[in-house]
Design a protein around this motif. Structure first.
Motif, PDB file in Angstrom:
ATOM      1  N   ARG A  16       0.838  -1.216   0.000  1.00 38.90           N
ATOM      2  CA  ARG A  16       0.000   0.000   0.000  1.00 38.90           C
ATOM      3  C   ARG A  16       0.863   1.253   0.000  1.00 38.90           C
ATOM      4  NH1 ARG A  16      -3.223  -0.778   5.239  1.00 38.90           N
ATOM      5  NH2 ARG A  16      -3.921   1.348   4.761  1.00 38.90           N
ATOM      6  N   LEU A  20       0.946   4.203  -2.740  1.00 31.47           N
ATOM      7  CA  LEU A  20       0.648   5.580  -2.348  1.00 31.47           C
ATOM      8  C   LEU A  20       1.787   6.521  -2.704  1.00 31.47           C
ATOM      9  CD1 LEU A  20      -1.022   7.723  -0.840  1.00 31.47           C
ATOM     10  CD2 LEU A  20       0.041   6.927   1.281  1.00 31.47           C
ATOM     11  N   THR A  26       2.501  12.967  -6.033  1.00 37.43           N
ATOM     12  CA  THR A  26       2.377  12.828  -4.578  1.00 37.43           C
ATOM     13  C   THR A  26       3.672  13.213  -3.882  1.00 37.43           C
ATOM     14  OG1 THR A  26       0.672  11.121  -4.718  1.00 37.43           O
ATOM     15  CG2 THR A  26       1.996  11.177  -2.705  1.00 37.43           C
ATOM     16  N   SER A  60      -6.641  12.957  -2.313  1.00 33.82           N
ATOM     17  CA  SER A  60      -6.154  11.616  -1.998  1.00 33.82           C
ATOM     18  C   SER A  60      -5.245  11.633  -0.777  1.00 33.82           C
ATOM     19  CB  SER A  60      -5.406  11.049  -3.209  1.00 33.82           C
ATOM     20  OG  SER A  60      -4.830   9.794  -2.896  1.00 33.82           O
ATOM     21  N   ASP A  63      -7.385  12.015   2.247  1.00 35.18           N
ATOM     22  CA  ASP A  63      -8.065  10.748   2.533  1.00 35.18           C
ATOM     23  C   ASP A  63      -7.117   9.724   3.143  1.00 35.18           C
ATOM     24  OD1 ASP A  63     -10.405  11.793   1.514  1.00 35.18           O
ATOM     25  OD2 ASP A  63     -10.186  10.854  -0.461  1.00 35.18           O
ATOM     26  N   GLU A  64      -5.851   9.742   2.724  1.00 37.03           N
ATOM     27  CA  GLU A  64      -4.867   8.777   3.230  1.00 37.03           C
ATOM     28  C   GLU A  64      -4.261   9.207   4.563  1.00 37.03           C
ATOM     29  OE1 GLU A  64      -4.153   5.887   2.159  1.00 37.03           O
ATOM     30  OE2 GLU A  64      -4.990   5.833   0.133  1.00 37.03           O
ATOM     31  N   LEU A 260       0.839   2.112   8.797  1.00 42.53           N
ATOM     32  CA  LEU A 260      -0.148   1.340   8.043  1.00 42.53           C
ATOM     33  C   LEU A 260      -0.406  -0.034   8.651  1.00 42.53           C
ATOM     34  CD1 LEU A 260       0.906   2.137   4.350  1.00 42.53           C
ATOM     35  CD2 LEU A 260      -0.752   3.335   5.810  1.00 42.53           C
TER      36      LEU A 260
END
Length: 306
Positions: A16, A20, A26, A60, A63-64, A260
């Motif tokens: 993940r 990401l 990003t 995003s 949200d993360e 995470l």
């Protein structure tokens, strides 16, 4: 082999994290916010990015849980974006990328003139990578032993994004991370995979795509292609340039373990062989040997766009 925590789609935490962070925009956004650009228009101007693309990436990241949107004006409504604790904890990843680019991306790289100051001693530094468990410095890929969870590479097949451009040469750290197949190919190579068929089986990648990525790694000087079995087969071996990318991959793994997972199992378990402890990434100052942390470093000069 231990089983890592997985999400509802069966993806490992490190998988993940690579998905990401394996996006060119990003990484650029995180770096600019880390260096004080917080408002939409400032980020848009700094990045030369379209409004829709920037808006999607910011949403995003919110949200993360990497960014938090705060309203600083109500009429008309205006928001600024600040890094959360999880976002701020990406500082080690940013430093690892900066170190790699300084060594391998060349003097034409966009952040070649950026310097890193250790505030505790006041010197501009070249951080030294090491083990936080035993304090050893100069640790590299050959100094650790890795155990990989079967689900680590699941995202490469099921959830890879097509938003990012493919890797091209000359290459920098963002170019490697921003191409999803290249990220997983390099991660698989770190575990010892060397042959074409093994890469294909492990990654579920098409022969055409795999051939292209391996060619790019060879062209970029991150892999060497060597004949075996009397020249009938070939192996792809990591060069020093690729082995140095271990610092980037390892700091991302550490971040995934902290943010995470609930049990600290990310899908990749690393043990520092000399001390036999779980490997904890750590940067120290090459001027005073002090341990670097988020609050005692500062990027100076032209702010890197990554």
């Amino acid at each position: 082999m231990t089983e890592a925590t997985t999400d509802e789609n069966g993806a490992s935490p490190l998988g993940r994290a690579l998905i990401l962070l394996g996006d060119m925009w990003t990484l650029r956004i995180v770096m600019w916010v880390f260096n004080g650009k917080r408002r939409f228009q400032d980020l848009r101007n700094a990045l030369s990015i379209s409004d829709p693309v920037l808006s999607r990436r910011l949403n995003s990241l919110v949200d993360e849980g990497i960014l938090e949107a705060r309203e600083y004006q109500t009429n008309p409504p205006r928001r600024e974006y600040v890094l959360t604790e999880a976002g701020l904890d990406l500082w080690q990843v940013l430093v690892a990328m900066w170190v790699w680019d300084r060594r391998w991306a060349g003097h034409h790289h966009r952040d070649a003139q950026t310097r890193l100051r250790h505030l505790d001693c006041g010197h501009h530094v070249r951080p030294v990578f090491g083990c936080g468990a035993c304090g050893a410095i100069g640790v590299g890929a050959r100094d650790v032993r890795g155990t990989v969870d079967d689900r680590l590479l699941l995202d490469s097949v099921q959830r890879r994004s097509r938003r990012s451009p493919t890797m091209t040469t000359p290459i920098d750290a963002t170019g490697v991370l921003g191409d999803r197949w290249s990220t997983f190919l390099l991660s698989d190579a770190f575990t010892g995979t060397r042959r074409f068929n093994d890469f294909q089986e492990n990654l579920g990648i098409s022969p055409v795509t795999l051939t292209q990525r391996l060619h790019l790694f060879v062209e970029a000087g991150m892999m060497s292609r060597e004949d075996i079995a009397g020249g009938k087969r070939q192996e792809y071996r990591l060069t020093s340039k690729a082995l140095d990318f271990f610092d980037v991959t390892t700091t991302i793994n550490g971040w995934a373990q902290r943010w995470l997972t609930q049990d600290g199992r990310s899908g990749l378990n690393l043990v520092h062989i000399p001390c036999e402890n779980e490997f904890v990434p750590q940067f120290t100052c090459n001027a005073c040997n002090g341990v670097l942390n988020r609050t005692n470093i500062r990027f100076e000069g032209p702010i890197p766009e990554l």
